[in-house]
Design a protein around this motif. Sequence first.
Motif, PDB file in Angstrom:
ATOM      1  N   PRO A  12     -15.309  -2.743 -55.908  1.00  0.00           N
ATOM      2  CA  PRO A  12     -14.661  -1.392 -56.368  1.00  0.00           C
ATOM      3  C   PRO A  12     -13.974  -0.815 -55.416  1.00  0.00           C
ATOM      4  O   PRO A  12     -14.608  -0.549 -54.243  1.00  0.00           O
ATOM      5  CB  PRO A  12     -15.425  -0.814 -57.214  1.00  0.00           C
ATOM      6  N   ARG A  13     -12.689  -0.267 -55.675  1.00  0.00           N
ATOM      7  CA  ARG A  13     -11.994   0.732 -54.432  1.00  0.00           C
ATOM      8  C   ARG A  13     -12.595   1.760 -54.802  1.00  0.00           C
ATOM      9  O   ARG A  13     -13.143   2.533 -55.658  1.00  0.00           O
ATOM     10  CB  ARG A  13     -10.424   0.785 -54.773  1.00  0.00           C
ATOM     11  N   PRO A  14     -12.712   2.840 -53.871  1.00  0.00           N
ATOM     12  CA  PRO A  14     -13.214   4.169 -53.551  1.00  0.00           C
ATOM     13  C   PRO A  14     -12.352   5.170 -54.773  1.00  0.00           C
ATOM     14  O   PRO A  14     -11.077   4.782 -54.796  1.00  0.00           O
ATOM     15  CB  PRO A  14     -13.164   4.539 -52.187  1.00  0.00           C
ATOM     16  N   ILE A  15     -13.035   5.886 -55.106  1.00  0.00           N
ATOM     17  CA  ILE A  15     -12.372   7.053 -55.984  1.00  0.00           C
ATOM     18  C   ILE A  15     -11.475   7.662 -55.260  1.00  0.00           C
ATOM     19  O   ILE A  15     -10.337   8.185 -55.675  1.00  0.00           O
ATOM     20  CB  ILE A  15     -13.409   7.923 -57.019  1.00  0.00           C
ATOM     21  N   SER A  41     -18.656   5.240 -57.948  1.00  0.00           N
ATOM     22  CA  SER A  41     -19.669   5.959 -58.659  1.00  0.00           C
ATOM     23  C   SER A  41     -20.547   7.220 -57.857  1.00  0.00           C
ATOM     24  O   SER A  41     -21.866   7.465 -58.305  1.00  0.00           O
ATOM     25  CB  SER A  41     -20.961   4.690 -58.885  1.00  0.00           C
ATOM     26  N   GLY A  42     -19.668   7.705 -56.796  1.00  0.00           N
ATOM     27  CA  GLY A  42     -20.626   8.817 -55.970  1.00  0.00           C
ATOM     28  C   GLY A  42     -20.356   9.996 -56.404  1.00  0.00           C
ATOM     29  O   GLY A  42     -19.316  10.512 -56.917  1.00  0.00           O
ATOM     30  N   TYR A  43     -20.827  10.739 -55.403  1.00  0.00           N
ATOM     31  CA  TYR A  43     -20.407  12.356 -55.439  1.00  0.00           C
ATOM     32  C   TYR A  43     -20.554  12.588 -53.986  1.00  0.00           C
ATOM     33  O   TYR A  43     -21.139  12.125 -52.911  1.00  0.00           O
ATOM     34  CB  TYR A  43     -21.391  13.230 -56.390  1.00  0.00           C
ATOM     35  N   GLY A  44     -19.633  13.691 -53.687  1.00  0.00           N
ATOM     36  CA  GLY A  44     -19.643  14.275 -52.352  1.00  0.00           C
ATOM     37  C   GLY A  44     -19.857  15.678 -51.836  1.00  0.00           C
ATOM     38  O   GLY A  44     -19.622  16.568 -52.922  1.00  0.00           O
ATOM     39  N   ALA A  45     -20.208  15.975 -50.685  1.00  0.00           N
ATOM     40  CA  ALA A  45     -20.258  17.112 -50.363  1.00  0.00           C
ATOM     41  C   ALA A  45     -19.358  17.532 -49.084  1.00  0.00           C
ATOM     42  O   ALA A  45     -19.457  16.754 -48.097  1.00  0.00           O
ATOM     43  CB  ALA A  45     -21.635  17.375 -49.870  1.00  0.00           C
ATOM     44  N   ASP A 168     -11.155  11.995 -63.388  1.00  0.00           N
ATOM     45  CA  ASP A 168     -11.674  11.140 -62.617  1.00  0.00           C
ATOM     46  C   ASP A 168     -12.331  11.968 -61.505  1.00  0.00           C
ATOM     47  O   ASP A 168     -13.398  11.319 -60.962  1.00  0.00           O
ATOM     48  CB  ASP A 168     -10.579  10.274 -61.907  1.00  0.00           C
ATOM     49  N   LEU A 169     -12.037  12.991 -61.094  1.00  0.00           N
ATOM     50  CA  LEU A 169     -12.412  13.537 -60.132  1.00  0.00           C
ATOM     51  C   LEU A 169     -12.598  15.257 -60.328  1.00  0.00           C
ATOM     52  O   LEU A 169     -11.615  15.652 -60.944  1.00  0.00           O
ATOM     53  CB  LEU A 169     -11.922  13.405 -58.702  1.00  0.00           C
ATOM     54  N   GLY A 198     -19.630   8.862 -65.041  1.00  0.00           N
ATOM     55  CA  GLY A 198     -18.347   8.696 -64.747  1.00  0.00           C
ATOM     56  C   GLY A 198     -17.435   9.651 -64.072  1.00  0.00           C
ATOM     57  O   GLY A 198     -16.280   9.487 -64.253  1.00  0.00           O
ATOM     58  N   THR A 199     -18.015  10.846 -64.038  1.00  0.00           N
ATOM     59  CA  THR A 199     -17.252  12.050 -63.611  1.00  0.00           C
ATOM     60  C   THR A 199     -17.498  12.080 -62.295  1.00  0.00           C
ATOM     61  O   THR A 199     -18.856  12.904 -62.136  1.00  0.00           O
ATOM     62  CB  THR A 199     -17.318  13.363 -64.653  1.00  0.00           C
ATOM     63  N   ARG A 200     -16.646  11.969 -61.317  1.00  0.00           N
ATOM     64  CA  ARG A 200     -17.182  12.235 -59.918  1.00  0.00           C
ATOM     65  C   ARG A 200     -16.886  13.746 -59.373  1.00  0.00           C
ATOM     66  O   ARG A 200     -15.844  14.164 -59.904  1.00  0.00           O
ATOM     67  CB  ARG A 200     -16.284  11.098 -58.920  1.00  0.00           C
TER      68      ARG A 200
END
Length: 221
Positions: A12-15, A41-45, A168-169, A198-200
């Motif tokens: 999968p391509r990155p969001i 499928s990730g989350y970021g800081a 999506d984000l 599903g909500t990054r």
Amino acid sequence: MSTLTNVMDETPRPIVLARALRLTAGRTTVFAGLDVDLPVSGYGAVVGPSGAGKSTLLLSLTGRMRGVTGTLLVSGLDAIRHPGHVRQVTSVARVADLIGPEPTLTVAECITERSLLDAGAPRQRHAAFASAAELMGLDVDPDALYGDLPPVDQTRAAVALACVRPADLVVLDDLDHDATLDEQAALWRGLAALAASGTRVIAATTGRAAVPAGATIIDLS
């Protein structure tokens, strides 16, 4: 060879994918040479001190900041060439003093206001808010004033309000504002749950102490 090709094609391509992202304001470089890979499928800081450009980066990642150069793809969309398209698939929970819920409104009124801004059906938006609020661990009286909520619940509510329209984000500024380390850890657990649904989410914070190991770190320090 064909098996390897199939496996690579299924990756999968990155969001969010950014390469050599740069923003200057006059003679000031806000950020430069920034690379970001946020898994689907990730989350970021976004981590950095006050004045590091965290708020500006969040706006850039959602197609809401002019002057950004480099490569920036959000949900497969080119945010540099087509920022309007990216704004349609992203949502801002809170950014500094620029974007956020109105403190003088009740939580229910905040949902209605957000629904009107996003041109959505109220019933669907209330259901979306309730679902996101549950994942964030928010249990609040709809008649309570947003500005009267404890700071950690204001953050939870801001995120849930950003989810009334499917996105999506979602981006959030100042996750650690007036929050203890335990409260920050609880907020990150909520954001991880949202990402799993599903909500990054990408959230900005000044320190790494409460950021979970599973988060993608974007370091502006």
